[in-house]
Design a protein around this motif. Structure first.
Motif, PDB file in Angstrom:
ATOM      1  N   SER A   1       0.839  -1.202   0.000  1.00 34.22           N
ATOM      2  CA  SER A   1       0.000   0.000   0.000  1.00 34.22           C
ATOM      3  C   SER A   1       0.870   1.246   0.000  1.00 34.22           C
ATOM      4  CB  SER A   1      -0.879   0.059   1.251  1.00 34.22           C
ATOM      5  OG  SER A   1      -1.711  -1.052   1.356  1.00 34.22           O
ATOM      6  N   ILE A   2       0.238   2.327  -0.386  1.00 34.84           N
ATOM      7  CA  ILE A   2       0.831   3.657  -0.272  1.00 34.84           C
ATOM      8  C   ILE A   2      -0.190   4.513   0.451  1.00 34.84           C
ATOM      9  CG2 ILE A   2       1.497   5.735  -1.561  1.00 34.84           C
ATOM     10  CD1 ILE A   2       2.485   3.797  -3.775  1.00 34.84           C
ATOM     11  N   LEU A   3       0.262   5.273   1.436  1.00 32.11           N
ATOM     12  CA  LEU A   3      -0.605   6.263   2.059  1.00 32.11           C
ATOM     13  C   LEU A   3      -0.271   7.615   1.455  1.00 32.11           C
ATOM     14  CD1 LEU A   3      -0.552   5.349   5.855  1.00 32.11           C
ATOM     15  CD2 LEU A   3      -2.377   4.933   4.201  1.00 32.11           C
ATOM     16  N   CYS A   4      -1.314   8.437   1.230  1.00 34.34           N
ATOM     17  CA  CYS A   4      -1.103   9.779   0.707  1.00 34.34           C
ATOM     18  C   CYS A   4      -2.245  10.667   1.172  1.00 34.34           C
ATOM     19  CB  CYS A   4      -1.016   9.774  -0.814  1.00 34.34           C
ATOM     20  SG  CYS A   4      -2.545   9.332  -1.663  1.00 34.34           S
ATOM     21  N   ASP A   5      -2.102  11.958   0.947  1.00 36.85           N
ATOM     22  CA  ASP A   5      -3.166  12.901   1.251  1.00 36.85           C
ATOM     23  C   ASP A   5      -3.949  13.152  -0.029  1.00 36.85           C
ATOM     24  OD1 ASP A   5      -4.844  14.858   2.237  1.00 36.85           O
ATOM     25  OD2 ASP A   5      -3.353  16.436   2.089  1.00 36.85           O
ATOM     26  N   ASN A   6      -5.242  12.886   0.009  1.00 37.17           N
ATOM     27  CA  ASN A   6      -6.154  13.195  -1.093  1.00 37.17           C
ATOM     28  C   ASN A   6      -7.429  13.723  -0.456  1.00 37.17           C
ATOM     29  OD1 ASN A   6      -7.724  13.402  -3.336  1.00 37.17           O
ATOM     30  ND2 ASN A   6      -7.653  11.240  -3.890  1.00 37.17           N
ATOM     31  N   ASN A   7      -7.338  14.939   0.113  1.00 36.74           N
ATOM     32  CA  ASN A   7      -8.424  15.513   0.909  1.00 36.74           C
ATOM     33  C   ASN A   7      -8.766  14.609   2.083  1.00 36.74           C
ATOM     34  OD1 ASN A   7      -8.766  17.915  -0.580  1.00 36.74           O
ATOM     35  ND2 ASN A   7      -9.839  16.758  -2.159  1.00 36.74           N
TER      36      ASN A   7
ATOM     37  N   THR B   1      -8.713   3.803  -0.990  1.00 36.05           N
ATOM     38  CA  THR B   1      -9.628   3.702   0.146  1.00 36.05           C
ATOM     39  C   THR B   1      -9.349   4.872   1.070  1.00 36.05           C
ATOM     40  OG1 THR B   1      -9.534   1.281   0.027  1.00 36.05           O
ATOM     41  CG2 THR B   1     -10.395   2.249   2.064  1.00 36.05           C
ATOM     42  N   VAL B   2     -10.371   5.626   1.418  1.00 37.49           N
ATOM     43  CA  VAL B   2     -10.193   6.713   2.372  1.00 37.49           C
ATOM     44  C   VAL B   2     -10.019   6.102   3.754  1.00 37.49           C
ATOM     45  CG1 VAL B   2     -11.242   8.736   3.438  1.00 37.49           C
ATOM     46  CG2 VAL B   2     -11.498   8.342   0.982  1.00 37.49           C
ATOM     47  N   VAL B   3      -8.950   6.473   4.440  1.00 37.06           N
ATOM     48  CA  VAL B   3      -8.654   5.958   5.775  1.00 37.06           C
ATOM     49  C   VAL B   3      -9.219   6.891   6.836  1.00 37.06           C
ATOM     50  CG1 VAL B   3      -6.810   5.341   7.389  1.00 37.06           C
ATOM     51  CG2 VAL B   3      -6.584   4.799   4.950  1.00 37.06           C
ATOM     52  N   ASP B   4      -8.967   8.194   6.673  1.00 32.58           N
ATOM     53  CA  ASP B   4      -9.423   9.173   7.659  1.00 32.58           C
ATOM     54  C   ASP B   4      -9.507  10.542   6.997  1.00 32.58           C
ATOM     55  OD1 ASP B   4      -9.733  10.966   9.824  1.00 32.58           O
ATOM     56  OD2 ASP B   4      -8.643   9.627  11.160  1.00 32.58           O
ATOM     57  N   LEU B   5     -10.718  11.092   6.893  1.00 36.07           N
ATOM     58  CA  LEU B   5     -10.906  12.392   6.261  1.00 36.07           C
ATOM     59  C   LEU B   5     -10.316  13.539   7.083  1.00 36.07           C
ATOM     60  CD1 LEU B   5     -14.533  12.026   4.875  1.00 36.07           C
ATOM     61  CD2 LEU B   5     -12.421  12.197   3.561  1.00 36.07           C
ATOM     62  N   ALA B   6     -10.138  13.342   8.376  1.00 32.71           N
ATOM     63  CA  ALA B   6      -9.632  14.408   9.246  1.00 32.71           C
ATOM     64  C   ALA B   6      -8.121  14.599   9.120  1.00 32.71           C
ATOM     65  CB  ALA B   6      -9.997  14.123  10.700  1.00 32.71           C
ATOM     66  N   ILE B   7      -7.395  13.577   8.668  1.00 34.17           N
ATOM     67  CA  ILE B   7      -5.936  13.675   8.555  1.00 34.17           C
ATOM     68  C   ILE B   7      -5.601  14.219   7.176  1.00 34.17           C
ATOM     69  CG2 ILE B   7      -3.754  12.417   8.568  1.00 34.17           C
ATOM     70  CD1 ILE B   7      -5.082  10.392  10.443  1.00 34.17           C
ATOM     71  N   LYS B   8      -5.108  15.448   7.149  1.00 38.85           N
ATOM     72  CA  LYS B   8      -4.754  16.098   5.883  1.00 38.85           C
ATOM     73  C   LYS B   8      -3.326  16.601   5.955  1.00 38.85           C
ATOM     74  CE  LYS B   8      -9.488  17.304   5.105  1.00 38.85           C
ATOM     75  NZ  LYS B   8     -10.304  17.730   4.062  1.00 38.85           N
ATOM     76  N   SER B   9      -2.422  15.696   6.270  1.00 38.85           N
ATOM     77  CA  SER B   9      -1.017  16.064   6.385  1.00 38.85           C
ATOM     78  C   SER B   9      -0.150  14.867   6.033  1.00 38.85           C
ATOM     79  CB  SER B   9      -0.712  16.548   7.805  1.00 38.85           C
ATOM     80  OG  SER B   9      -0.895  15.498   8.715  1.00 38.85           O
TER      81      SER B   9
END
Length: 111
Positions: free
Chosen positions: A78-84, A97-105
């Motif tokens: 997997s890759i984690l990234c910020d996409n809103n 897959t959106v993991v957490d909408l509150a984390i934008k960093s």
């Protein structure tokens, strides 16, 4: 240009030609030997994830996944990234897959 250095003597060993704006480069782990980075054509364009072999003359490719500040998981699955919001991407696909909408960093997988 993305330049790759030998950290023992800081000599440049490879370079990859990239146009536009690059943000967040991360090297895969183990034998996969790929880099992932976010690239935008200009300041008014979205950032897309690009994959590339870390060698001179390599051509970065994208599957059109929007994101910034990518980081490989410990096993490259997997890759984690910020996409809103924090988003998990299956590498080399458009599967997200959106993991957490509150984390934008920026986040980093533990090495």
């Amino acid at each position: 240009v993305i330049m790759i250095f030998n950290t023992s003597d800081w000599s440049c060993v490879d370079s990859i030609k990239v146009t536009g704006i690059v943000q967040g480069i991360d090297w895969s782990r183990g034998s996969l030997n790929k880099i992932v980075f976010a690239r935008a054509a200009d300041f008014n364009s979205p950032y897309y994830l690009y994959y590339c072999d870390p060698k001179t003359g390599a051509t970065p490719t994208t599957n059109g996944v929007v994101g910034t500040l990518p980081t490989w998981s410990p096993n490259n699955s997997s890759i984690l990234c910020d996409n809103n919001g924090l988003t998990k991407v299956t590498p080399f696909t458009r599967s997200t897959t959106v993991v957490d909408l509150a984390i934008k960093s920026s986040v980093k997988w533990k090495r």
